[in-house]
Write an enzyme that holds these catalytic residues in place. Structure first.
Site, PDB file in Angstrom:
ATOM      1  CB  CYS A   1       3.046 -78.376 -84.236  1.00  0.00           C
ATOM      2  SG  CYS A   1       3.234 -77.156 -82.940  1.00  0.00           S
TER       3      CYS A   1
ATOM      4  N   GLY B   1      -6.689-111.504 -85.358  1.00  0.00           N
ATOM      5  CA  GLY B   1      -5.784-111.358 -84.227  1.00  0.00           C
ATOM      6  C   GLY B   1      -4.456-112.058 -84.381  1.00  0.00           C
TER       7      GLY B   1
END
Length: 434
Positions: free
Chosen positions: A352, A239
């Site tokens: 797309c 983290g």
């Protein structure tokens, strides 16, 4: 192939926030693109090793390979003393392929997850891979198949924090870890199968801050104390954030280590034996090493917006569409002209999909970025792309996976070739229906 090094005074780690650049990882970006094509990930080994060195105060640095699991990266870290974390059978096999041994003290490979799929359970038992159990069912399943060994447990302390809700790995809405109120049940299950819980692991989220990371120390001391003196290892998890923006800072690693070391010392005094302190970074080690080089293939004006459209999309770097993640960007001028006017632009890819935008915030809100004027043929370099870049890649729109290159001592080597169409469809068949 050996390229010309960066000009004198230019370090591979200099000014990652520059808006126009000619070199990446100390080598000419245009030459890298010509040699290897685009899009291409370029990793600077010097940055990886520097970040690994930052953490040497900890007894064990265990690399969370989910951040970037290319074999060359794993091999580099293995040769420089890092151990490895795996979250799937595939990652266990990757670690073995990169030269890690299956067993040892400390364990070279640890399998950390919340479930065993059937392949992972079989592999861990066959290879005697150390397992870090994130659920009671994992303890039960492993104990039935491989009784009498040692395991560690990942505990959810009841709170979490991260740079995004999707990277928060603690608290009641997180699927990760054994709930802190189920430690007694974990011990009972382990005893049932003659398993000894010899370590405790906590990880509350990716990209969190020192204040929240420090809270884990108290939770760890309480959980380890409940399990008892059979614990010989505690893991601070990962983290650790890195700065993606100029106004962000690194965590004070000295202060962070001192907090964990004090926790470890209290447990050692309590039990009268040494306790090994591990840390499990992924992003921190590899993020800043990586650049995604892409070519600008169109410059479009849509009403008041200018778009730079690249030959790379979220099929190559998914963090912006997943988290609204910010990445530093720079223009690499094809003509070498570094004197360009600035303009606000939107950077997108070829897919797309309206969400195929690299300049967006969490929630899908499209934003503009101040960048130098550019045209077709110029490159755009996306920084801090070494973590959760290639590993999240996909074949969406039947796009091939990008190539990967590592730069070591001024030498660029292809560590993964660009995926071919034949490789993309190798597992597919067309049934004979008649």
């Amino acid at each position: 192939m050996r390229f010309r090094p960066a000009p004198v005074g230019v370090s591979p780690m200099d000014d990652k926030f520059a808006l126009i650049r000619t070199h990446v990882a100390g080598l000419p970006a245009l030459e890298l693109a010509r040699q290897f094509g685009t899009p291409v990930f370029v990793y600077d080994a010097a940055v990886i090793l520097q970040r690994l060195s930052d953490l040497r105060q900890f007894d064990v640095v265990r690399y969370a390979q989910k951040a970037c699991s290319s074999l060359a990266v794993l091999d580099l870290l293995r040769r420089h003393g890092a151990l490895v974390d795996a979250v799937s059978a595939g990652e266990v096999l990757r670690a073995l392929a990169a030269g890690y041994q299956p067993t040892g003290d400390p364990p070279p490979i640890v399998y950390t997850a919340d479930i065993f799929d059937r392949h992972a359970l079989e592999l861990c038992c066959q290879q005697q891979i150390h397992v870090n159990c994130g659920s009671l069912d994992m303890i039960e399943q492993f104990g039935r198949q491989s009784p009498g060994g040692h395991i560690t447990v990942r505990i959810n302390p009841g709170f979490g924090h991260g740079h995004s809700r999707k990277t928060n790995t603690g608290g009641p809405h997180s699927k990760h870890g054994i709930w802190h109120e189920q430690i007694a049940e974990s011990l009972q299950l382990a005893a049932k199968h003659r398993l000894t819980i010899t370590g405790v692991h906590m990880h509350i989220g990716s990209g969190t801050d020192l204040e929240h990371l420090a809270q884990v120390c108290g939770a760890m001391e309480q959980a380890a104390g409940q399990i008892g003196p059979q614990v010989y290892t505690i893991s601070a998890g990962g983290g650790l954030p890195i700065p993606y923006r100029q106004d962000q800072q690194y965590v004070d690693l000295g202060a962070y280590f001192q907090l964990w070391d004090a926790t470890r010392q209290r447990l050692e005094q309590r039990w009268g034996h040494p306790v090994r302190l591990e840390i499990e970074p992924g992003r921190y080690i590899v993020a800043e090493s990586g650049w995604l080089l892409a070519e600008i293939r169109a410059v479009k004006r849509q009403a008041d917006n200018i778009f730079y459209l690249l030959d790379a999309g979220f099929n190559n770097l998914a963090r912006p569409i997943l988290y609204g993640a910010y990445h530093p960007m720079a223009i690499v001028p094809a003509d070498g002209n570094t004197s360009r006017k600035m303009q606000e632009v939107i950077v997108g890819g070829p897919l797309c999909e309206s969400g195929d935008i690299f300049t967006q915030e969490e929630g899908g809100f499209v934003t503009r970025r101040l960048l130098p004027q550019a045209g077709v043929g110029d490159l755009l370099a996306i920084g801090c792309a070494g973590a959760y870049g290639f590993v999240m890649g996909s074949n969406y729109n039947s796009k091939p996976l990008a190539a990967e290159v590592m730069v070591y001592n001024g030498r660029a080597e292809l560590i993964r070739r660009r995926q071919s169409f034949d490789e993309m469809i190798i597992g597919e068949t067309i049934p004979r229906w008649d």
